[in-house]
Design an enzyme around this catalytic site. Structure first.
Site, PDB file in Angstrom:
ATOM      1  N   LYS A 172       3.233 -13.069 -17.970  1.00 13.99           N
ATOM      2  CA  LYS A 172       2.904 -11.930 -16.948  1.00 13.99           C
ATOM      3  C   LYS A 172       2.016 -10.920 -17.861  1.00 13.99           C
ATOM      4  CE  LYS A 172       4.437  -9.395 -13.558  1.00 13.99           C
ATOM      5  NZ  LYS A 172       4.570  -9.800 -12.213  1.00 13.99           N
ATOM      6  N   ASP A 205       6.062 -14.624 -11.690  1.00 13.54           N
ATOM      7  CA  ASP A 205       6.753 -14.577 -10.289  1.00 13.54           C
ATOM      8  C   ASP A 205       6.146 -15.447  -9.258  1.00 13.54           C
ATOM      9  OD1 ASP A 205       4.473 -13.002 -11.124  1.00 13.54           O
ATOM     10  OD2 ASP A 205       5.149 -10.997  -9.710  1.00 13.54           O
TER      11      ASP A 205
END
Ligand code: NAD
Length: 338
Positions: A172, A205
């Site tokens: 991320k 994600d």
């Protein structure tokens, strides 16, 4: 005289039942294993005042290899995780979690063949947290260059050795620019040394969505600790659930083999839990010991029992108990090695 000495940590909850089934199946391979049985978890807490007695760590240091069942970690208060403690104490920095479709296992997907390589000692998972006053708590996400380098090298070496085509780094770094940024930078640098292996990266994600839509596009997933923890359960779901998901914690000198799943307390003592994940962890252990033929026989025994769909546990659509499924696998393995 036993050929191999292996530390056995049955764990708690369903641990002792699945461990008994795994030992039955392993015995049928005829690999000569001398078990060194030790206790960790709730029972050890009662007897020794700690869930992870030094004797457990010393035993693994001595035998170099352990087969481990799950250990309950109390949520919020209570003792710290035995699993995290063991991985840290023995510096088992690489967590390997294959997710492979087995014919006969009910699942939405076919032909899944993924491996999650999870960094095992750093990240938010290291448990460096404290209260910041009365009404706030803080957790530190520690990522080091050394930690990233060794897990990235492990993943690429694994891919090279196993003939895997691609490594995908999961991060991320768009938000955690320094910590995940360092992880991604090191993954990119390491990839340059393995030109025959394709390298790409995905934000975590997006990775979750991609995996449920197109798992066949992925091969080896290289993850920091927390994302690896979450993604390996997701990948277990792709191939039929936690009952069939094995794992290995590997360091430079030692290795502890254990399923992805936990102690499933609601099934403890009921002869209900699926022993497959622990038996497949034992397959990884046999390969690690160099007992490749025995590893194949044990895997094939599992495949045949699940494929026939008869003597399997509830999660695989059957009505057999843990013990019976272990015996069924042992019978198949005995036929294969005789
Ligand atoms: P869990 O994996 O124990 O169980 C979740 C659900 O998955 C169960 O209720 C059950 O429906 C199913 N399941 C899991 N293993 C199964 C098996 N072998 N056969 C059939 N069904 C199975 O997860 P949880 O309930 O979140 O955790 C319980 C405890 O285990 C917690 O204390 C947790 O900290 C601990 N835990 C330990 C380990 C480990 O020792 N490595 C790993 C994960 C969780």
């Amino acid at each position: 005289m036993s050929r191999y000495r292996v530390t056995c940590i049955p764990g708690d909850g369903i641990g002792p039942e699945i461990m008994a089934a795994a030992k039955t199946a392993l015995a049928a391979t005829q690999v000569n294993i001398g078990w060194v049985d030790v206790e960790a978890g709730a029972d050890a807490m009662d007897k020794c005042g700690t869930p992870l007695p030094d004797s457990v760590i010393e035993s693994v240091r001595d035998t170099k290899v352990a087969l481990k069942g799950p250990v309950t970690t109390p949520i919020g208060s209570g003792f710290r995780s035995v699993n995290v403690g063991l991985r840290k104490a023995l510096d088992l920095y690489a967590n390997l979690r294959p997710a492979v479709s087995i014919p006969g296992v009910r699942t939405r997907y076919e032909g899944v063949d993924l491996v999650v390589v999870r960094e095992n000692t750093e990240d938010l998972y290291a448990g460096i947290e404290h209260m910041a006053g009365e009404d706030a708590a803080e957790s530190i996400k520690l990522i080091t260059r050394k930690g990233c380098e060794r897990i990235a090298r492990f993943a690429f070496d694994y891919a090279r050795r196993e003939g895997r085509r691609k490594v995908t780094a999961v991060h991320k770094a768009n938000i955690m620019k320094l910590t995940d940024g360092l992880f991604l930078e090191v993954c990119r640098q390491t990839a340059a040394g393995y030109p025959e292996i394709e390298f790409e990266d995905r934000i975590v994600d997006n990775m979750c969505m991609q995996l449920v839509q197109k798992p066949e596009l992925y091969d080896v997933l290289l993850c920091p600790n927390l994302y690896g923890d979450i993604l390996s359960d997701l990948c277990a779901g792709l191939v039929g659930g936690l009952g069939v998901a094995p794992g290995a914690n590997i360091g430079l000198e030692m290795a502890v083999f254990e399923p992805v799943h936990g102690s499933a307390p609601k099934y403890a003592g009921k002869d209900k839990a699926d022993p497959t994940a622990l038996i497949l962890s034992a397959v990884l252990m046999l390969s690690h010991l160099g007992e490749v033929d025995a590893a194949h026989a044990l895997f094939e025994g599992v495949r045949r029992v699940i494929g026939s769909g008869k003597r399997v546990t509830y999660d695989l659509g059957g009505s057999s108990g843990t013990k019976d499924m272990g015996e069924a696998i042992a019978e198949e393995v005995a036929r294969l090695v005789s």
